[in-house]
Design an enzyme around this catalytic site. Sequence first.
Site, short mmCIF file in Angstrom:
data_model
loop_
_atom_site.label_atom_id
_atom_site.label_comp_id
_atom_site.label_asym_id
_atom_site.label_seq_id
_atom_site.Cartn_x
_atom_site.Cartn_y
_atom_site.Cartn_z
N ARG A 63 22.39 14.83 13.23
CA ARG A 63 23.32 15.63 12.42
C ARG A 63 23.59 17.00 13.01
O ARG A 63 24.70 17.52 12.91
CB ARG A 63 22.74 15.78 11.00
N ASN A 105 37.36 23.99 -0.47
CA ASN A 105 37.24 22.56 -0.77
C ASN A 105 37.95 22.26 -2.09
O ASN A 105 38.01 23.11 -2.98
CB ASN A 105 35.76 22.19 -0.90
N THR A 106 38.47 21.04 -2.18
CA THR A 106 39.00 20.59 -3.46
C THR A 106 38.15 19.43 -3.95
O THR A 106 37.78 18.56 -3.17
CB THR A 106 40.50 20.22 -3.37
N HIS A 107 37.82 19.47 -5.23
CA HIS A 107 36.90 18.48 -5.80
C HIS A 107 37.52 17.88 -7.06
O HIS A 107 38.04 18.61 -7.91
CB HIS A 107 35.56 19.17 -6.14
N ASP A 139 29.97 26.83 -0.03
CA ASP A 139 28.73 27.49 0.41
C ASP A 139 27.80 26.40 0.94
O ASP A 139 28.23 25.26 1.13
CB ASP A 139 28.12 28.35 -0.71
C1 GAR Z 1 40.53 14.02 -3.46
O1 GAR Z 1 40.50 13.63 -4.81
C2 GAR Z 1 39.43 15.02 -3.18
O2 GAR Z 1 39.20 15.93 -4.21
C3 GAR Z 1 38.26 14.09 -3.01
O3 GAR Z 1 38.77 13.06 -2.20
C4 GAR Z 1 40.15 12.85 -2.54
C5 GAR Z 1 40.95 12.81 -1.26
O4 GAR Z 1 42.23 12.30 -1.50
N1 GAR Z 1 37.15 14.77 -2.42
C6 GAR Z 1 35.89 14.53 -2.79
O5 GAR Z 1 35.56 13.70 -3.61
C7 GAR Z 1 34.87 15.38 -2.06
N2 GAR Z 1 33.58 15.23 -2.67
P1 GAR Z 1 43.25 12.02 -0.29
O6 GAR Z 1 42.49 11.30 0.80
O7 GAR Z 1 44.33 11.18 -0.91
O8 GAR Z 1 43.77 13.36 0.17
#
Ligand code: GAR
Length: 202
Positions: A63, A105-107, A139
């Site tokens: 890693r 990040n978007t969650h 973070d």
């Molecule tokens: C999104 O919903 C994002 O928030 C999530 O993956 C999806 C990507 O969608 N991320 C996570 O769950 C991170 N833990 P996409 O591939 O259609 O852009």
Amino acid sequence: PVRVVVLASGTGSLLQSLIAAAVGDYPARIVAVGVDRDCAAVAHAESADIPAFRVALREYPDRDAWDRALTAAVDAHQPDLIVSAGFMKILGPEFMGRFGGRIINTHPALLPSFPGAHAVPDALAYGVKVTGSTVHLVDSGVDTGPVLAQEPVVVLEDDDESSLHERIKTVERRLLVDVIAAVATRGVVSDGRKAVIPSDRT
Ligand code: GAR
């Protein structure tokens, strides 16, 4: 404009909406897309003439080596901001040391509820009536960084994982485009726990 490297692992629909938005007067440009596996995000980048690179964990002895390689690959594009848009790996200490404070990040949940890689099924299994979308600074923890923006999404009685996730993603795409523009224009002020984007005084 602010230089953004987007990291993705999946279908890349969030990436696609960022690519579509980041033109004209938009204050940021996507300068490269990084992935950790073969995925549709690469094709979205290529069709927009954005360079894409892949740094796959299994191609490195451990890693730490992967973390160093990803850091170097991103660094080569001299980003001001890194956006994790469906990147399904935890970023390592080298990456955090190099780019910490500049990673967004978007969650697909209202953090701190349902962190991790299974936010949508976890929310459904719990039986919450409202979930949503969170855009936050990364973070060193897993989905623990300061929140920049959140928006609720109501869970419908007949939702399954895919219907709910699709409604959340519709919100995520807009929220992410708005937050990146705001951060690119006005920056982020963070005291470690909380973060604010200074308000637009115009
Ligand atoms: C999104 O919903 C994002 O928030 C999530 O993956 C999806 C990507 O969608 N991320 C996570 O769950 C991170 N833990 P996409 O591939 O259609 O852009």
